[in-house]
Design a protein around this motif. Structure first.
Motif, mmCIF file in Angstrom:
data_model
loop_
_atom_site.group_PDB
_atom_site.id
_atom_site.type_symbol
_atom_site.label_atom_id
_atom_site.label_comp_id
_atom_site.label_asym_id
_atom_site.label_seq_id
_atom_site.Cartn_x
_atom_site.Cartn_y
_atom_site.Cartn_z
ATOM 1 N N ALA A 63 10.798 2.629 -9.759
ATOM 2 C CA ALA A 63 10.183 1.861 -8.636
ATOM 3 C C ALA A 63 11.247 1.353 -7.607
ATOM 4 C CB ALA A 63 9.336 1.005 -9.284
ATOM 5 N N GLY A 64 12.414 0.991 -8.046
ATOM 6 C CA GLY A 64 13.239 0.402 -7.152
ATOM 7 C C GLY A 64 13.563 1.248 -6.237
ATOM 8 N N SER A 65 13.298 2.521 -6.267
ATOM 9 C CA SER A 65 14.096 3.461 -5.192
ATOM 10 C C SER A 65 12.976 4.113 -4.286
ATOM 11 C CB SER A 65 14.810 4.853 -5.860
ATOM 12 O OG SER A 65 13.864 5.395 -6.828
ATOM 13 N N VAL A 66 11.839 3.536 -4.642
ATOM 14 C CA VAL A 66 10.572 4.032 -3.731
ATOM 15 C C VAL A 66 10.754 3.268 -2.405
ATOM 16 C CG1 VAL A 66 8.152 3.808 -3.539
ATOM 17 C CG2 VAL A 66 9.016 4.235 -5.841
ATOM 18 N N LEU A 80 1.711 -5.550 7.498
ATOM 19 C CA LEU A 80 2.252 -6.634 8.616
ATOM 20 C C LEU A 80 0.796 -6.953 8.869
ATOM 21 C CD1 LEU A 80 5.444 -5.977 10.539
ATOM 22 C CD2 LEU A 80 5.131 -7.600 8.653
ATOM 23 N N GLY A 81 0.531 -8.253 8.650
ATOM 24 C CA GLY A 81 -0.935 -8.825 9.124
ATOM 25 C C GLY A 81 -2.098 -8.755 8.247
ATOM 26 N N SER A 82 -1.802 -7.527 7.158
ATOM 27 C CA SER A 82 -3.022 -7.244 6.526
ATOM 28 C C SER A 82 -2.571 -6.960 4.805
ATOM 29 C CB SER A 82 -3.711 -6.008 7.266
ATOM 30 O OG SER A 82 -2.667 -4.833 7.282
ATOM 31 N N GLY A 83 -3.229 -6.043 4.431
ATOM 32 C CA GLY A 83 -2.905 -5.514 3.223
ATOM 33 C C GLY A 83 -3.562 -6.659 2.222
ATOM 34 N N ASP A 84 -3.147 -6.464 0.922
ATOM 35 C CA ASP A 84 -3.598 -7.460 -0.272
ATOM 36 C C ASP A 84 -2.669 -7.328 -1.078
ATOM 37 O OD1 ASP A 84 -5.139 -9.208 -1.563
ATOM 38 O OD2 ASP A 84 -6.914 -8.144 -1.607
ATOM 39 N N VAL A 85 -2.596 -8.449 -2.148
ATOM 40 C CA VAL A 85 -1.873 -8.482 -3.022
ATOM 41 C C VAL A 85 -2.192 -7.340 -4.176
ATOM 42 C CG1 VAL A 85 -1.347 -10.893 -3.149
ATOM 43 C CG2 VAL A 85 -3.249 -10.388 -4.370
ATOM 44 N N LYS A 86 -1.136 -7.055 -4.940
ATOM 45 C CA LYS A 86 -1.278 -5.932 -5.962
ATOM 46 C C LYS A 86 -2.369 -5.972 -6.932
ATOM 47 C CE LYS A 86 2.889 -8.093 -8.024
ATOM 48 N NZ LYS A 86 3.153 -8.918 -7.142
ATOM 49 N N TYR A 87 -2.700 -7.017 -7.533
ATOM 50 C CA TYR A 87 -3.868 -7.170 -8.410
ATOM 51 C C TYR A 87 -5.238 -7.402 -7.851
ATOM 52 C CZ TYR A 87 -1.786 -11.678 -7.381
ATOM 53 O OH TYR A 87 -1.186 -13.004 -6.916
ATOM 54 N N HIS A 88 -5.178 -7.156 -6.530
ATOM 55 C CA HIS A 88 -6.552 -7.188 -5.967
ATOM 56 C C HIS A 88 -6.805 -5.577 -5.451
ATOM 57 C CE1 HIS A 88 -6.652 -11.645 -4.789
ATOM 58 N NE2 HIS A 88 -6.934 -11.342 -6.016
ATOM 59 N N LEU A 118 7.185 -5.962 -17.628
ATOM 60 C CA LEU A 118 6.782 -6.882 -16.494
ATOM 61 C C LEU A 118 7.569 -8.042 -16.667
ATOM 62 C CD1 LEU A 118 3.011 -5.831 -15.591
ATOM 63 C CD2 LEU A 118 5.327 -5.165 -13.949
ATOM 64 N N GLN A 119 7.205 -8.600 -17.705
ATOM 65 C CA GLN A 119 7.614 -10.318 -17.803
ATOM 66 C C GLN A 119 9.284 -10.017 -18.110
ATOM 67 O OE1 GLN A 119 6.154 -12.737 -18.214
ATOM 68 N NE2 GLN A 119 7.633 -14.375 -19.169
ATOM 69 N N LYS A 162 -4.914 5.491 -14.977
ATOM 70 C CA LYS A 162 -3.879 6.644 -15.397
ATOM 71 C C LYS A 162 -2.771 6.636 -13.957
ATOM 72 C CE LYS A 162 -4.698 7.681 -19.473
ATOM 73 N NZ LYS A 162 -3.739 7.141 -20.595
ATOM 74 N N ARG A 163 -2.551 5.590 -13.232
ATOM 75 C CA ARG A 163 -1.638 5.596 -12.162
ATOM 76 C C ARG A 163 -0.310 5.718 -12.989
ATOM 77 N NH1 ARG A 163 -4.287 7.892 -8.383
ATOM 78 N NH2 ARG A 163 -2.132 7.901 -7.445
ATOM 79 N N ALA A 164 0.545 6.265 -12.516
ATOM 80 C CA ALA A 164 2.135 6.526 -12.791
ATOM 81 C C ALA A 164 2.454 4.873 -12.998
ATOM 82 C CB ALA A 164 2.886 7.104 -12.154
ATOM 83 N N PRO A 165 3.128 4.357 -14.032
ATOM 84 C CA PRO A 165 3.701 2.993 -14.061
ATOM 85 C C PRO A 165 4.666 2.717 -13.012
ATOM 86 C CG PRO A 165 3.741 3.932 -16.010
ATOM 87 C CD PRO A 165 3.641 5.207 -15.232
ATOM 88 N N GLU A 166 5.562 3.720 -12.266
ATOM 89 C CA GLU A 166 6.249 3.201 -11.291
ATOM 90 C C GLU A 166 5.739 2.996 -9.910
ATOM 91 O OE1 GLU A 166 6.602 7.844 -11.608
ATOM 92 O OE2 GLU A 166 6.484 6.185 -13.095
ATOM 93 N N GLU A 167 4.327 3.290 -9.774
ATOM 94 C CA GLU A 167 3.400 3.068 -8.698
ATOM 95 C C GLU A 167 3.341 1.429 -8.810
ATOM 96 O OE1 GLU A 167 1.081 6.839 -7.383
ATOM 97 O OE2 GLU A 167 0.145 5.710 -9.267
ATOM 98 N N VAL A 168 2.839 1.197 -10.161
ATOM 99 C CA VAL A 168 2.310 -0.327 -10.263
ATOM 100 C C VAL A 168 3.865 -1.075 -9.969
ATOM 101 C CG1 VAL A 168 1.380 -2.042 -11.801
ATOM 102 C CG2 VAL A 168 0.320 0.399 -11.971
ATOM 103 N N PHE A 169 4.696 -0.770 -10.652
ATOM 104 C CA PHE A 169 5.983 -1.531 -10.528
ATOM 105 C C PHE A 169 6.485 -1.630 -8.937
ATOM 106 C CE2 PHE A 169 6.958 0.322 -15.097
ATOM 107 C CZ PHE A 169 6.351 -1.106 -15.576
#
Length: 833
Positions: free
Chosen positions: A417-420, A193-201, A119-120, A174-181
């Motif tokens: 993940a880049g092709s998701v 749009l107008g909703s959702g949340d950041v990935k670490y929430h 990630l870094q 145990k989510r697949a790493p590409e889902e997180v990426f």
């Protein structure tokens, strides 16, 4: 318990030369009491041991005790008054520890550290709240899951803030790493749009397979950035799951809370949550707490974060053991986790693991920590990752090739993940949510809420009956006699009886009811009396639990003196018991102020951010009674400001029958939205607000209750609650004609159809006036006026209210009376402004 020396072959439990038992017990007791102060807990050495006079001991016994209690684990347990619990802990600390599966622990560490490294490297400068420095959390949770499965656990309910959350999603949920990426690729932006949340929430679910082959479902609860606000929600969700499971539920569902060190000590909602641990209405048989302790909070050092040596010492207020452990002695971490888990199942109590490490990067990988902690970060700069340290200490071969293979695996996942194309959904809702809906309201959601008159009489009989030998209080006996008359139509039904009938009809039909709040069993205003007390022995009798054979559960609890903690718990409970009517009652409506983070972050925004529904009900007493600025206003304006996209319902029923239908509607519809009810105080028993029993077996909840006494009004007054009754009484007293007084019972979603119909019913009314008790800058005024002007066309829309004020109400009862009379007179006789 292992010490750092144990990794070189010394055993903490080795027997030494026999000494008199008195000397041994005296020396060991000193180290049991104070040994944690001299433990080797900080991998970087910035938390030096504290001298203590009772530990200035020498000799073989002292050295043995020192190895056990002053190694890489320091335990606080001597404050626990129960000798059995103390004995249990000390026996396990002092025995030879079971071995750790080091190969497995190392694999988890490599995956955790390299996950952060990828990630870094790939998303440099992007917030991720890395776990580096405390990646021992992953083998710790692994050990907890291993032990929990052996005790019959089927699910881990986990709450945590953002530090290390992505790592947990990948390696615990145990989510697949590409889902997180994919969250870093920000794919499919139009979907949020107008909703959702950041990935670490975001929340996540998954299946964890333990080393023994058992499967444990993982439920990582969605959370906001209000750090510890997720604590009571997690515990409430656990309690709901346990209640659903019935007998054995406490073994099957284990709550785990992961805290930051600063937040653990500094945020009051955690203290409120901890206080719930042994209270019957809220207990979950023990929560395991893990503090991911970086010894820093953003840029703040421990001496500025808490007054005690350790943030964890807040837990000493209760009978909670605290295991401080050096995050760089992985074997010790695993064994601490094992002991904590066993303690939870043995004693059904909370337990704290204080995992002390460091934070490799800045708070969010964006800021530069060398500005505020130059010495710490100088030490961190050249400090190797934990997996390398552990591999060397454990003398495990072929580590580099294993690490290279795992890194390649993660890098390949990042490329995928880049092709998701569509944002991954990393959770699956339980099937008990299948029949409920959210989004916008639809007319087809409406259901019948009436109860047949003969059934109302049967319910009345059960609600007003108690055992023959029960010594009831004379005042309560009189109240039940009056309620019996209400149910049979001999007396108008008040709010207390209306609520009891609503609850009774629901539990009889199989719908569970749970109500909690401060003094809610009797009711703040002496109006509920859901629990009867024998005045000679204080034995309890709850009529709502004796309605019919096979009825649903009815639970009514007096809560702790807490708002944020208890409301968070009830919100969490509603999330895993959608078919139940779950209510939280504020003693006075303005008490909800103290729970504002739960309201803002979970109740009103949970669907928009996380697509998670809730039907929790907030009962908030509201009304201006001349009792001063406190407890007059439940802050209607705040809830209406938070209302959008049909996210909540905001109602103020003006009669008992309206309240009855509103409660039943809330749970019988498949539309699941939080409901905010502004309940009355002085109007609880007022004749104008009481209802004939016939209105319970006919009709429904009216979003607008129109004035049927006036046919062709020249002016229409719109209002909510008590002021409407006062206006009607004043109109009658002064014999005013041509003024219709309508109650807007549901403020949100805005009842446009009904208001338009009312305006059409009075075609000659040239003035539409919104009347409220609250000051001009409060109440529903600023919400209502633009909507009323939208539907009024050419007609004038005016308002009558108190002058704008920084305080909800005057502190003088006489001044209140003067204001109220002026307000009523102005509404009925002159144009508003």
């Amino acid at each position: 318990m292992p010490t750092r020396q144990s990794k070189t072959g010394n055993s903490a439990g080795t027997a030494l030369m026999e000494r008199p038992n008195g000397d041994r017990d005296r020396i060991f007791d000193a180290f049991r009491q104070w040994g944690y102060l001299q433990a080797d807990l900080d991998p970087l050495g910035f938390l030096p041991p504290v001298p203590h006079p009772d530990l200035q001991l020498e000799g073989e016994i002292a050295e043995e005790a020192r190895r056990i209690y002053c190694g890489t684990v320091g335990v606080e347990f001597m404050h626990i008054p129960d000798p059995e619990r103390r004995r249990w802990i000390q026996e396990r600390l002092e025995e030879t520890p079971a071995p750790v599966d080091q190969e497995h622990a190392l694999d988890l560490l490599i995956r955790s550290d390299l996950f952060e490294l990828v990630l870094q490297q790939r998303y440099l400068g992007t917030k991720r709240f890395s776990l580096e420095g405390v990646t021992a959390l992953i083998p710790l949770v692994d050990e907890i899951l291993e032990g929990a499965a052996q005790h019959g656990a089927v699910e881990l309910v986990m709450g945590m803030s953002h530090r290390g959350r992505l790592n947990v999603i990948a390696h615990v949920a145990k989510r697949a790493p590409e889902e997180v990426f994919a969250g870093f690729e920000d794919v499919d932006p139009r979907s949020v749009l107008g909703s959702g949340d950041v990935k670490y929430h975001m929340g996540a679910t998954g299946e964890y397979v333990t080393r023994s082959g058992a499967k444990v479902h993982i439920h990582l609860v969605s959370n906001p950035s209000h750090l510890e606000a997720v604590d009571p929600v997690t515990v409430g969700r656990t309690r709901a799951k346990q209640d659903r499971a019935g007998e054995g539920g406490r073994k099957q569902f284990l709550p785990l809370l992961v805290h930051g060190d600063g937040a653990f000590a500094g945020q009051g909602v955690f203290a409120e949550t901890l206080n719930l641990s042994d209270i019957s209405g809220y207990s979950v048989g023990g929560t395991v707490h893990v503090i991911v302790n970086n010894l820093i909070g953003f840029t703040t050092v421990p001496r500025e974060l808490h007054s005690s040596r350790f943030s964890a010492q807040l837990a000493r207020r209760q009978d909670v053991p605290i295991f401080h452990v050096n995050a760089e002695d992985v074997d010790a971490v695993v064994r601490a986790g094992r002991m904590a888990l066993e303690y939870r199942y043995q004693f059904g109590g909370d337990v704290v693991i204080d995992l002390i490490g460091y934070r490799r990067h800045g708070h969010s990988e964006v800021d530069d920590p060398t500005i505020t902690q130059p010495l710490i970060y100088k030490a961190i700069k050249d400090h190797p990752p934990l997996w390398e340290i552990y591999a060397e200490d454990s003398d495990i071969a072929d580590v580099q090739s294993r690490a290279a293979a795992i890194k390649t695996e993660l890098e390949d996942a990042q490329k995928r993940a880049g092709s998701v194309k569509k944002k991954p959904n990393m959770r699956r809702l339980p099937n008990y949510w299948d029949k409920y809906e959210g989004k916008r309201h639809k007319p087809e959601f409406e259901v019948a809420t009436t109860v047949a008159s003969d059934e109302l009489q049967q319910l009345t009989d059960r609600l007003t009956t108690y055992p023959p030998q029960f010594h009831i209080h004379p005042k309560v006996k009189k109240l039940l006699e009056q309620r019996a008359e209400m149910g049979y139509g001999k007396r108008a039904v008040d709010y207390g009886m209306a609520e009891a009938l609503a609850f009774a009809s629901l539990v009889k039909a199989g719908t569970p009811v749970r109500l909690s709040g401060q003094d809610s069993r009797r009711g703040t205003f002496n109006q509920r009396h859901s629990v009867l007390l024998d005045i000679e022995n204080e034995q309890e009798f709850v009529p709502l639990q004796h309605i019919s054979e096979g009825q649903a559960r009815c639970q009514i609890f007096n809560s702790t003196l807490s708002e944020a903690g208890v409301l968070g718990f009830e919100y969490g409970y509603s999330r895993d018991f959608p078919e139940a009517l779950v209510l939280w009652e504020a003693q006075f409506g303005d008490f909800a102020n103290v729970a504002q983070a739960i309201i803002d972050q979970f109740i009103v925004a949970g669907e928009a951010k996380w697509d998670l529904l809730s039907g929790v009900v907030l009962l908030l007493p509201h009304g201006y009674e001349g009792q001063g600025p406190e407890h007059s206003s439940a802050r209607i304006e705040r809830f209406l400001q938070l209302a959008a996209a049909d996210n909540i319902q905001v109602c103020q029923p003006s009669t008992a029958a309206q309240y009855f239908h509103l409660l039943r509607r809330q749970v019988l519809r498949r539309w699941r939205k939080p409901l905010v009810v502004f309940t009355p105080k002085s109007m609880l028993r007022h004749p104008e607000a009481s209802s004939p029993i016939e209105e319970f077996s006919s009709g429904s909840f009216l979003r607008v209750r129109t004035d049927n006494e006036v046919r062709d009004a020249s002016r229409i007054l719109l209002c909510t609650g008590k002021i409407g009754h006062e206006l009607r009484m004043e109109r009658k007293k002064k014999k005013v004609s041509g003024v219709a007084i309508d109650f807007v019972e549901q403020m949100y979603p805005f009842p446009e159809t009904e208001i338009v119909a009312e305006l059409e019913r009075h075609p000659n009314a040239r003035e539409i006036v919104w009347v409220q008790e609250e000051p001009a800058n409060m109440g529903a005024l600023n919400y209502m006026l633009p909507r009323l002007r939208h539907v009024a066309g050419e007609r004038a829309v005016l308002s009558v209210k108190r002058s704008a004020s920084p305080s909800p109400a005057t502190g003088s009862a006489k001044a209140h009376d003067v204001e109220q009379k002026a307000l009523l007179s102005l509404a009925l006789t002159t144009n508003g402004k």
